[in-house]
Design a protein around this motif. Structure first.
Motif, PDB file in Angstrom:
ATOM      1  N   GLY B 133       0.799  -1.214   0.000  1.00  0.00           N
ATOM      2  CA  GLY B 133       0.000   0.000   0.000  1.00  0.00           C
ATOM      3  C   GLY B 133       0.830   1.262   0.000  1.00  0.00           C
ATOM      4  N   ALA B 134       0.207   2.347  -0.408  1.00  0.00           N
ATOM      5  CA  ALA B 134       0.894   3.627  -0.472  1.00  0.00           C
ATOM      6  C   ALA B 134      -0.161   4.720  -0.531  1.00  0.00           C
ATOM      7  CB  ALA B 134       1.769   3.698  -1.711  1.00  0.00           C
ATOM      8  N   ASP B 135       0.236   5.930  -0.220  1.00  0.00           N
ATOM      9  CA  ASP B 135      -0.670   7.062  -0.426  1.00  0.00           C
ATOM     10  C   ASP B 135       0.119   8.206  -1.034  1.00  0.00           C
ATOM     11  OD1 ASP B 135       0.878   7.985   1.605  1.00  0.00           O
ATOM     12  OD2 ASP B 135      -0.664   7.691   3.144  1.00  0.00           O
ATOM     13  N   THR B 136      -0.542   9.329  -1.208  1.00  0.00           N
ATOM     14  CA  THR B 136       0.124  10.463  -1.847  1.00  0.00           C
ATOM     15  C   THR B 136       1.392  10.841  -1.094  1.00  0.00           C
ATOM     16  OG1 THR B 136      -2.127  11.233  -1.986  1.00  0.00           O
ATOM     17  CG2 THR B 136      -0.439  12.624  -3.004  1.00  0.00           C
ATOM     18  N   ALA B 137       1.307  10.842   0.230  1.00  0.00           N
ATOM     19  CA  ALA B 137       2.455  11.248   1.031  1.00  0.00           C
ATOM     20  C   ALA B 137       3.640  10.338   0.788  1.00  0.00           C
ATOM     21  CB  ALA B 137       2.081  11.244   2.509  1.00  0.00           C
ATOM     22  N   SER B 138       3.378   9.036   0.745  1.00  0.00           N
ATOM     23  CA  SER B 138       4.513   8.134   0.591  1.00  0.00           C
ATOM     24  C   SER B 138       5.059   8.191  -0.832  1.00  0.00           C
ATOM     25  CB  SER B 138       4.148   6.699   0.993  1.00  0.00           C
ATOM     26  OG  SER B 138       2.982   6.281   0.326  1.00  0.00           O
ATOM     27  N   PHE B 139       4.198   8.458  -1.810  1.00  0.00           N
ATOM     28  CA  PHE B 139       4.705   8.619  -3.175  1.00  0.00           C
ATOM     29  C   PHE B 139       5.544   9.882  -3.291  1.00  0.00           C
ATOM     30  CE2 PHE B 139       1.739   5.439  -5.101  1.00  0.00           C
ATOM     31  CZ  PHE B 139       2.716   4.725  -5.776  1.00  0.00           C
ATOM     32  N   THR B 140       5.078  10.937  -2.619  1.00  0.00           N
ATOM     33  CA  THR B 140       5.876  12.168  -2.617  1.00  0.00           C
ATOM     34  C   THR B 140       7.239  11.901  -1.995  1.00  0.00           C
ATOM     35  OG1 THR B 140       3.788  13.256  -2.165  1.00  0.00           O
ATOM     36  CG2 THR B 140       5.772  14.624  -2.054  1.00  0.00           C
ATOM     37  N   ALA B 141       7.221  11.125  -0.909  1.00  0.00           N
ATOM     38  CA  ALA B 141       8.492  10.809  -0.245  1.00  0.00           C
ATOM     39  C   ALA B 141       9.419  10.055  -1.186  1.00  0.00           C
ATOM     40  CB  ALA B 141       8.235   9.992   1.022  1.00  0.00           C
ATOM     41  N   LEU B 142       8.845   9.153  -1.977  1.00  0.00           N
ATOM     42  CA  LEU B 142       9.658   8.390  -2.933  1.00  0.00           C
ATOM     43  C   LEU B 142      10.269   9.314  -3.991  1.00  0.00           C
ATOM     44  CD1 LEU B 142      10.657   5.664  -4.086  1.00  0.00           C
ATOM     45  CD2 LEU B 142       8.560   5.575  -5.432  1.00  0.00           C
ATOM     46  N   LEU B 143       9.420  10.193  -4.512  1.00  0.00           N
ATOM     47  CA  LEU B 143       9.885  11.130  -5.530  1.00  0.00           C
ATOM     48  C   LEU B 143      10.994  12.018  -4.968  1.00  0.00           C
ATOM     49  CD1 LEU B 143       9.292  11.995  -8.438  1.00  0.00           C
ATOM     50  CD2 LEU B 143       7.855  13.814  -7.489  1.00  0.00           C
ATOM     51  N   ARG B 144      10.766  12.475  -3.721  1.00  0.00           N
ATOM     52  CA  ARG B 144      11.767  13.325  -3.067  1.00  0.00           C
ATOM     53  C   ARG B 144      13.069  12.552  -2.902  1.00  0.00           C
ATOM     54  NH1 ARG B 144       9.514  13.855   1.558  1.00  0.00           N
ATOM     55  NH2 ARG B 144       8.040  15.428   0.859  1.00  0.00           N
ATOM     56  N   LEU B 145      12.944  11.287  -2.508  1.00  0.00           N
ATOM     57  CA  LEU B 145      14.139  10.460  -2.331  1.00  0.00           C
ATOM     58  C   LEU B 145      14.941  10.380  -3.627  1.00  0.00           C
ATOM     59  CD1 LEU B 145      15.907   8.278  -0.877  1.00  0.00           C
ATOM     60  CD2 LEU B 145      14.349   6.595  -1.841  1.00  0.00           C
ATOM     61  N   ILE B 146      14.232  10.128  -4.718  1.00  0.00           N
ATOM     62  CA  ILE B 146      14.926   9.989  -6.005  1.00  0.00           C
ATOM     63  C   ILE B 146      15.615  11.298  -6.387  1.00  0.00           C
ATOM     64  CG2 ILE B 146      14.622   9.595  -8.480  1.00  0.00           C
ATOM     65  CD1 ILE B 146      12.399   7.613  -7.758  1.00  0.00           C
ATOM     66  N   LEU B 147      14.889  12.414  -6.287  1.00  0.00           N
ATOM     67  CA  LEU B 147      15.459  13.698  -6.688  1.00  0.00           C
ATOM     68  C   LEU B 147      16.622  14.125  -5.792  1.00  0.00           C
ATOM     69  CD1 LEU B 147      12.253  15.650  -7.737  1.00  0.00           C
ATOM     70  CD2 LEU B 147      13.996  14.599  -9.188  1.00  0.00           C
ATOM     71  N   THR B 148      16.452  13.931  -4.482  1.00  0.00           N
ATOM     72  CA  THR B 148      17.545  14.331  -3.593  1.00  0.00           C
ATOM     73  C   THR B 148      18.741  13.401  -3.749  1.00  0.00           C
ATOM     74  OG1 THR B 148      16.454  13.118  -1.815  1.00  0.00           O
ATOM     75  CG2 THR B 148      16.165  15.506  -1.830  1.00  0.00           C
ATOM     76  N   SER B 149      18.484  12.142  -4.062  1.00  0.00           N
ATOM     77  CA  SER B 149      19.599  11.216  -4.292  1.00  0.00           C
ATOM     78  C   SER B 149      20.412  11.666  -5.494  1.00  0.00           C
ATOM     79  CB  SER B 149      19.092   9.790  -4.546  1.00  0.00           C
ATOM     80  OG  SER B 149      18.508   9.272  -3.389  1.00  0.00           O
ATOM     81  N   ILE B 150      19.726  12.108  -6.524  1.00  0.00           N
ATOM     82  CA  ILE B 150      20.423  12.593  -7.715  1.00  0.00           C
ATOM     83  C   ILE B 150      21.238  13.841  -7.356  1.00  0.00           C
ATOM     84  CG2 ILE B 150      20.118  13.531 -10.035  1.00  0.00           C
ATOM     85  CD1 ILE B 150      17.556  11.772 -10.214  1.00  0.00           C
ATOM     86  N   THR B 151      20.656  14.704  -6.539  1.00  0.00           N
ATOM     87  CA  THR B 151      21.380  15.905  -6.100  1.00  0.00           C
ATOM     88  C   THR B 151      22.610  15.533  -5.277  1.00  0.00           C
ATOM     89  OG1 THR B 151      19.208  16.906  -5.902  1.00  0.00           O
ATOM     90  CG2 THR B 151      21.066  18.191  -5.103  1.00  0.00           C
ATOM     91  N   LEU B 152      22.423  14.559  -4.389  1.00  0.00           N
ATOM     92  CA  LEU B 152      23.552  14.099  -3.589  1.00  0.00           C
ATOM     93  C   LEU B 152      24.638  13.537  -4.514  1.00  0.00           C
ATOM     94  CD1 LEU B 152      24.708  13.553  -0.753  1.00  0.00           C
ATOM     95  CD2 LEU B 152      23.580  11.327  -0.811  1.00  0.00           C
ATOM     96  N   GLY B 153      24.201  12.798  -5.517  1.00  0.00           N
ATOM     97  CA  GLY B 153      25.137  12.267  -6.503  1.00  0.00           C
ATOM     98  C   GLY B 153      25.867  13.397  -7.215  1.00  0.00           C
ATOM     99  N   ALA B 154      25.126  14.430  -7.614  1.00  0.00           N
ATOM    100  CA  ALA B 154      25.712  15.571  -8.315  1.00  0.00           C
ATOM    101  C   ALA B 154      26.811  16.198  -7.468  1.00  0.00           C
ATOM    102  CB  ALA B 154      24.639  16.604  -8.631  1.00  0.00           C
ATOM    103  N   CYS B 155      26.508  16.289  -6.186  1.00  0.00           N
ATOM    104  CA  CYS B 155      27.442  16.886  -5.244  1.00  0.00           C
ATOM    105  C   CYS B 155      28.755  16.101  -5.203  1.00  0.00           C
ATOM    106  CB  CYS B 155      26.726  16.909  -3.915  1.00  0.00           C
ATOM    107  SG  CYS B 155      27.717  17.266  -2.582  1.00  0.00           S
ATOM    108  N   PHE B 156      28.636  14.774  -5.153  1.00  0.00           N
ATOM    109  CA  PHE B 156      29.855  13.969  -5.072  1.00  0.00           C
ATOM    110  C   PHE B 156      30.529  13.797  -6.436  1.00  0.00           C
ATOM    111  CE2 PHE B 156      28.477  13.341  -0.849  1.00  0.00           C
ATOM    112  CZ  PHE B 156      29.637  13.121  -0.132  1.00  0.00           C
ATOM    113  N   LEU B 157      29.773  13.946  -7.497  1.00  0.00           N
ATOM    114  CA  LEU B 157      30.418  13.999  -8.813  1.00  0.00           C
ATOM    115  C   LEU B 157      31.368  15.183  -8.840  1.00  0.00           C
ATOM    116  CD1 LEU B 157      27.539  13.330 -11.409  1.00  0.00           C
ATOM    117  CD2 LEU B 157      29.523  11.873 -10.974  1.00  0.00           C
TER     118      LEU B 157
END
Ligand SMILES: Nc1ncnc2c1ncn2[C@@H]1O[C@H](COP(=O)(O)OP(=O)(O)OP(=O)(O)O)[C@@H](O)[C@H]1O
Ligand SMILES: [Mg+2]
Lengths: 298, 274
Positions: B133-157
């Motif tokens: 199961g999931a709801d809007t909040a948890s999907f938002t959290a997933l999206l945030r995770l993906i975007l911030t992970s990419i940003t974190l990656g950018a930082c270490f690149l």
């Protein structure tokens, strides 16, 4: 005069080492100049200075009137580094296409170039599978991109077999015929002799020669070596009379200036039966190169 | 300018694909994310949050380690390796600036990271949502995770390029990158933990600690994800630090780092003689 490359009083230090010292060279459109010198003489450094990759200490360089490293200078200059290591995972075509895009040539222009350097059959193989000569050819292909005004080739023949070398010089001649000024760094005079209009020789960062081969030969005034085979028991006599050096029981070796050659031969023939045979050794390109590059004779 | 950067990027992207790096990175992300999602499925009932939230919380922890690692692994070779191969001298003999060159590499590497993160976390998240199961909040959290992970990656690149520009050889750059990873991801937190223990609930722990923590991009990433989602905060137990900070601090830190590090990388790159 259409001066493409002008180097005036260029100098550069690396630590306490003077790698370039007061070098002045001028190259015109369509000229082929050989840049010779020992390992560490400064050939690569000079090329990198022309490319603006390494700063000069003194003097100045202009490429078609532009500062080295500036966009217009880079657009007009092609470079073949002494050791090219393209990424092994890419194909020859991909490598060339990237360079074409960097230089602004349309990608469609790539195939004829690969063909021109004899790589058409391997164009879509990875560079990792190329032989050393094939990589060198790929390097040459990128030099031909976009009709440069100046081409700097750092030991372009390294790794090439004699036939490929011949083809390389054919390509260089063609570039020169189209008006490209070509500067070729090399270690051997023998190789560039017939293929260049002028020869510049560096010795420990100093320009010790910059002229045509004929003028260099004349100016070097290298001695001719006469090797005289003596009749039995006559070697000592001949050595004494000619002030030559005895090599072994049978031979005497003497050096004479080009102008004294006939006099020496006359003297020898006057000795009659004492002289069994004469070998004459004219100074070759190796000696000429050694004369300028090391500052010593013979 | 962008045309030449794209030429570099296209080539770099081809290399990433050709040497299986892209596939490996994506597989690693996917496997770890799936494994954590299912290993973490136990506490769902007790906390009263859905499986996707739990999954995002575990993947946040995973990403703190993996995103910097993958980024540094791609970046360390970018300059030092190119100098070593002699390729940089040739590339810079073309009318492409150092900035354009760096930008090209960055675009390709970032695209590769984004691909791996999106597939890895996206798939694991999707699976978690399907089973638990999931709801809007948890999907938002997933999206945030993906975007911030990419940003974190950018930082270490960017940090990787910096190290690469400062190293004389690719081997040195690899070593320095490993050190960088260790410092930012492991030692920094250990140091903070030690300080908190010694401080014994004093000024440092109460006031300074969250700020010092937010300076580190890896921690800023963690704080951002935790603070933004109640569910994730509950499951990671990081609520304390996250709640004492104004909500803009962690995002600001995480977004500033890539820009700053890229600037530094470009500056050090300028001193490299190919
Ligand atoms: N990156 C560098 N750092 C320090 N010294 C260098 C560097 N590159 C070259 N040198 C020095 O500069 C001098 C000239 O080197 P250069 O590479 O120009 O010689 P070269 O004529 O091209 O030699 P080769 O025929 O071996 O290619 C040498 O003494 C070399 O040690
Ligand atoms: Mg050299």
């Amino acid at each position: 005069m259409d001066e493409v490359l002008s180097i005036s009083h260029a100098g550069k230090s690396r630590g306490s080492l003077r790698v370039l010292e007061d070098i002045s060279i001028s190259v015109e459109a369509g000229q082929r100049i050989a840049l010779l010198g020992h390992n560490g003489a400064g050939k690569t450094t000079l090329m990198k200075a022309i490319l603006g990759l390494t700063p000069l200490g003194d003097g100045q360089i202009t490429v078609a009137g532009h500062t080295p490293g500036s966009a217009p200078a880079r657009t007009t200059t092609a470079y073949l580094p002494e050791s090219v290591a393209f990424h092994v995972a890419l194909t020859g075509r991909e490598v060339l296409r990237m360079f074409a895009q960097l230089s602004g040539v349309k990608p469609a222009d790539v195939s004829p170039l690969l063909d021109r350097v004899g790589l058409a059959h391997a164009a879509d193989n990875r560079v990792g599978t190329y032989s050393k000569g094939m990589r060198q050819r790929l390097g040459l292909a990128q030099v031909l991109l976009g009709r440069p005004k100046l081409a700097l080739l750092d030991e372009p023949t390294s790794g090439l077999d004699p036939i490929s070398r011949h083809e390389l010089y054919a390509v260089i001649d063609e570039m020169a015929a189209h008006g490209t000024a070509v500067l070729i760094a090399s270690h051997t005079l023998t190789e560039v002799e017939a293929r260049t209009d002028r020869i510049a020789i560096l010795r420990q960062g100093k320009l010790v020669a910059n002229d045509t081969l004929a003028n260099l030969t004349r100016r070097a005034h290298l001695p001719i070596r006469l090797r005289v085979r003596a009749a039995p028991d006559c070697a000592a006599d001949i050595a004494h009379e000619t002030a030559g050096a005895r090599v072994n029981g049978m031979h005497v070796e003497m050096l004479c200036a080009p102008d004294d050659k006939m006099a020496a031969l006359r003297q020898l023939s006057a000795m009659g039966d004492k002289v069994a045979d004469i070998d004459m050794h004219l100074p070759g390109l190796e000696e000429l190169y050694r004369h300028y590059a090391t500052g010593e004779d013979g | 300018m962008i045309r030449r950067s794209l030429a570099i990027a296209r080539t770099e992207w081809a290399i990433t694909r050709r040497n299986r790096w892209l596939v490996m990175a994506t597989l690693i992300m996917l496997l770890f994310a799936l494994a954590l999602t299912f290993a973490g499925s136990a506490p769902t009932g007790t906390l009263g949050v859905d499986l996707l939230t739990v999954s995002v919380a575990s993947m946040t922890t995973l990403s703190v380690y993996l995103a910097p690692l993958l980024a540094l692994m791609m970046a360390f070779d970018a300059i030092a390796g190119e100098v070593e191969r002699g390729g940089l001298a040739l590339i810079l003999s073309y009318p492409v600036s150092r900035g354009e060159f760096l930008l090209g590499k960055f675009l390709a590497h970032l695209a590769a990271l984004a691909f791996a993160m999106t597939i890895g976390f996206g798939t694991a998240g999707g699976v978690a949502a399907y089973y638990g199961g999931a709801d809007t909040a948890s999907f938002t959290a997933l999206l945030r995770l993906i975007l911030t992970s990419i940003t974190l990656g950018a930082c270490f690149l960017a940090l990787g390029y910096m190290v690469s520009a400062l190293s004389r050889s690719a081997t040195t750059a690899a070593g320095l990158s490993a050190g960088l990873w260790l410092i930012f991801v492991v030692l920094y937190d250990l140091g903070l933990l030690g300080a908190v223990v010694i401080d014994d609930d004093g000024f440092f722990t109460k006031v300074l600690f969250p700020w010092v923590m937010a300076i580190n991009p890896a921690d800023a990433f963690r704080l951002w994800n935790v603070a933004a989602s109640e569910g994730v905060a509950l499951t990671t137990g990081l609520t304390g630090a996250a709640n004492t900070l104004p909500s803009w601090v962690a995002p600001l830190s995480l977004l500033t780092w890539p820009v700053l590090a890229l600037g530094l990388a470009r500056m050090f790159f300028g001193r490299v003689e190919p």
